[in-house]
Design a protein around this motif. Structure first.
Motif, PDB file in Angstrom:
ATOM      1  N   GLU A  43      60.302  16.078 -42.416  1.00 44.16           N
ATOM      2  CA  GLU A  43      61.681  16.992 -42.565  1.00 44.16           C
ATOM      3  C   GLU A  43      60.617  18.816 -41.976  1.00 44.16           C
ATOM      4  OE1 GLU A  43      63.874  17.552 -44.367  1.00 44.16           O
ATOM      5  OE2 GLU A  43      63.841  15.742 -44.694  1.00 44.16           O
ATOM      6  N   SER A  44      59.731  18.445 -41.173  1.00 44.51           N
ATOM      7  CA  SER A  44      59.433  19.829 -39.885  1.00 44.51           C
ATOM      8  C   SER A  44      59.566  19.075 -38.682  1.00 44.51           C
ATOM      9  CB  SER A  44      58.396  19.818 -40.822  1.00 44.51           C
ATOM     10  OG  SER A  44      56.955  19.296 -40.425  1.00 44.51           O
ATOM     11  N   LEU A  45      59.166  17.392 -38.514  1.00 50.08           N
ATOM     12  CA  LEU A  45      58.763  17.508 -37.095  1.00 50.08           C
ATOM     13  C   LEU A  45      59.204  15.633 -37.267  1.00 50.08           C
ATOM     14  CD1 LEU A  45      57.056  17.952 -34.797  1.00 50.08           C
ATOM     15  CD2 LEU A  45      54.824  16.365 -35.412  1.00 50.08           C
ATOM     16  N   ILE A  46      59.748  15.853 -35.931  1.00 51.53           N
ATOM     17  CA  ILE A  46      60.858  14.283 -35.338  1.00 51.53           C
ATOM     18  C   ILE A  46      59.884  13.889 -33.910  1.00 51.53           C
ATOM     19  CG2 ILE A  46      62.300  13.174 -35.123  1.00 51.53           C
ATOM     20  CD1 ILE A  46      63.743  14.367 -37.414  1.00 51.53           C
ATOM     21  N   ARG A  47      59.567  12.856 -33.695  1.00 49.65           N
ATOM     22  CA  ARG A  47      59.086  12.311 -32.214  1.00 49.65           C
ATOM     23  C   ARG A  47      59.731  11.161 -31.903  1.00 49.65           C
ATOM     24  NH1 ARG A  47      54.103  14.043 -30.311  1.00 49.65           N
ATOM     25  NH2 ARG A  47      54.153  11.915 -29.073  1.00 49.65           N
ATOM     26  N   VAL A  48      60.327  10.796 -30.727  1.00 51.57           N
ATOM     27  CA  VAL A  48      60.760   9.688 -30.701  1.00 51.57           C
ATOM     28  C   VAL A  48      60.845   9.260 -29.276  1.00 51.57           C
ATOM     29  CG1 VAL A  48      64.080   9.779 -29.543  1.00 51.57           C
ATOM     30  CG2 VAL A  48      63.088  11.247 -31.132  1.00 51.57           C
ATOM     31  N   HIS A  49      60.757   7.782 -29.466  1.00 51.90           N
ATOM     32  CA  HIS A  49      60.566   7.118 -28.287  1.00 51.90           C
ATOM     33  C   HIS A  49      61.913   6.237 -27.889  1.00 51.90           C
ATOM     34  CE1 HIS A  49      58.501   4.167 -25.281  1.00 51.90           C
ATOM     35  NE2 HIS A  49      58.824   3.417 -25.298  1.00 51.90           N
ATOM     36  N   ILE A  50      61.801   6.383 -26.346  1.00 52.00           N
ATOM     37  CA  ILE A  50      63.147   5.789 -26.222  1.00 52.00           C
ATOM     38  C   ILE A  50      63.448   5.052 -24.521  1.00 52.00           C
ATOM     39  CG2 ILE A  50      64.774   7.868 -25.470  1.00 52.00           C
ATOM     40  CD1 ILE A  50      67.190   6.400 -26.906  1.00 52.00           C
ATOM     41  N   HIS A  51      64.123   4.172 -24.549  1.00 52.14           N
ATOM     42  CA  HIS A  51      64.758   3.577 -23.038  1.00 52.14           C
ATOM     43  C   HIS A  51      65.927   3.695 -22.628  1.00 52.14           C
ATOM     44  CE1 HIS A  51      60.585   0.533 -22.624  1.00 52.14           C
ATOM     45  NE2 HIS A  51      60.478   2.059 -23.963  1.00 52.14           N
ATOM     46  N   VAL A  94      69.863  13.039 -24.752  1.00 54.16           N
ATOM     47  CA  VAL A  94      68.922  12.581 -25.631  1.00 54.16           C
ATOM     48  C   VAL A  94      68.663  13.980 -25.858  1.00 54.16           C
ATOM     49  CG1 VAL A  94      66.865  11.940 -26.745  1.00 54.16           C
ATOM     50  CG2 VAL A  94      68.496  10.046 -25.389  1.00 54.16           C
ATOM     51  N   MET A  95      68.008  14.334 -25.035  1.00 53.54           N
ATOM     52  CA  MET A  95      66.911  15.953 -25.310  1.00 53.54           C
ATOM     53  C   MET A  95      68.194  16.909 -25.358  1.00 53.54           C
ATOM     54  SD  MET A  95      64.208  15.652 -21.954  1.00 53.54           S
ATOM     55  CE  MET A  95      65.151  15.051 -21.503  1.00 53.54           C
ATOM     56  N   GLU A  96      69.641  16.886 -24.673  1.00 52.53           N
ATOM     57  CA  GLU A  96      70.667  17.347 -26.038  1.00 52.53           C
ATOM     58  C   GLU A  96      70.628  17.075 -26.964  1.00 52.53           C
ATOM     59  OE1 GLU A  96      75.132  17.619 -24.398  1.00 52.53           O
ATOM     60  OE2 GLU A  96      74.135  17.864 -22.752  1.00 52.53           O
ATOM     61  N   TYR A  97      71.193  16.260 -27.305  1.00 54.13           N
ATOM     62  CA  TYR A  97      70.914  15.742 -29.107  1.00 54.13           C
ATOM     63  C   TYR A  97      70.669  16.480 -29.860  1.00 54.13           C
ATOM     64  CZ  TYR A  97      71.360  13.394 -33.665  1.00 54.13           C
ATOM     65  OH  TYR A  97      71.971  13.430 -34.504  1.00 54.13           O
ATOM     66  N   ALA A  98      68.993  16.462 -29.374  1.00 55.95           N
ATOM     67  CA  ALA A  98      67.993  16.619 -29.987  1.00 55.95           C
ATOM     68  C   ALA A  98      68.009  18.215 -30.256  1.00 55.95           C
ATOM     69  CB  ALA A  98      66.731  16.339 -29.025  1.00 55.95           C
ATOM     70  N   ARG A  99      68.344  18.625 -29.023  1.00 57.95           N
ATOM     71  CA  ARG A  99      68.096  20.174 -29.562  1.00 57.95           C
ATOM     72  C   ARG A  99      69.125  21.133 -30.010  1.00 57.95           C
ATOM     73  NH1 ARG A  99      68.683  19.622 -23.191  1.00 57.95           N
ATOM     74  NH2 ARG A  99      66.570  19.848 -22.534  1.00 57.95           N
ATOM     75  N   HIS A 100      69.793  20.562 -30.572  1.00 62.25           N
ATOM     76  CA  HIS A 100      70.631  20.855 -32.004  1.00 62.25           C
ATOM     77  C   HIS A 100      69.531  20.861 -33.461  1.00 62.25           C
ATOM     78  CE1 HIS A 100      73.940  19.396 -29.280  1.00 62.25           C
ATOM     79  NE2 HIS A 100      74.467  20.433 -29.968  1.00 62.25           N
ATOM     80  N   PHE A 101      68.832  19.895 -33.264  1.00 62.54           N
ATOM     81  CA  PHE A 101      67.535  20.686 -34.479  1.00 62.54           C
ATOM     82  C   PHE A 101      66.314  21.246 -34.318  1.00 62.54           C
ATOM     83  CE2 PHE A 101      70.217  16.697 -34.582  1.00 62.54           C
ATOM     84  CZ  PHE A 101      70.691  16.348 -35.613  1.00 62.54           C
ATOM     85  N   GLY A 102      66.077  21.624 -33.054  1.00 61.06           N
ATOM     86  CA  GLY A 102      65.248  22.395 -33.312  1.00 61.06           C
ATOM     87  C   GLY A 102      64.370  22.765 -31.760  1.00 61.06           C
TER      88      GLY A 102
END
Length: 69
Positions: A23-31, A38-46
């Motif tokens: 709930e407090s930290l997410i790590r992402v790996h993607i090709h 991806v980063m634009e989407y992720a910015r919505h969460f913190g």
């Protein structure tokens, strides 16, 4: 953070996707060919930290050039 929702959405953005966390930290790996999406989407969460965005095409080309020497 809705981990499964984030995983489902990011999975559609590329290959070799790994999304882990809690709930407090997410790590992402993607090709992906579009890391900004991806980063634009992720910015919505913190806040995004420790970002590494390497071009695999550049890495392959450098290695080929090194081997040709």
């Amino acid at each position: 953070m809705p981990l499964s929702e984030i995983r489902d959405c990011i999975t559609d953005m590329g290959e070799s996707v790994l999304v882990v966390g809690d709930e407090s930290l997410i790590r992402v790996h993607i090709h992906t060919h579009n890391p900004e999406q991806v980063m634009e989407y992720a910015r919505h969460f913190g806040k995004l930290t420790d970002i590494i965005s390497d071009s695999m095409d550049d890495q392959v080309n450098k290695e080929r050039m090194r081997q040709e020497k």
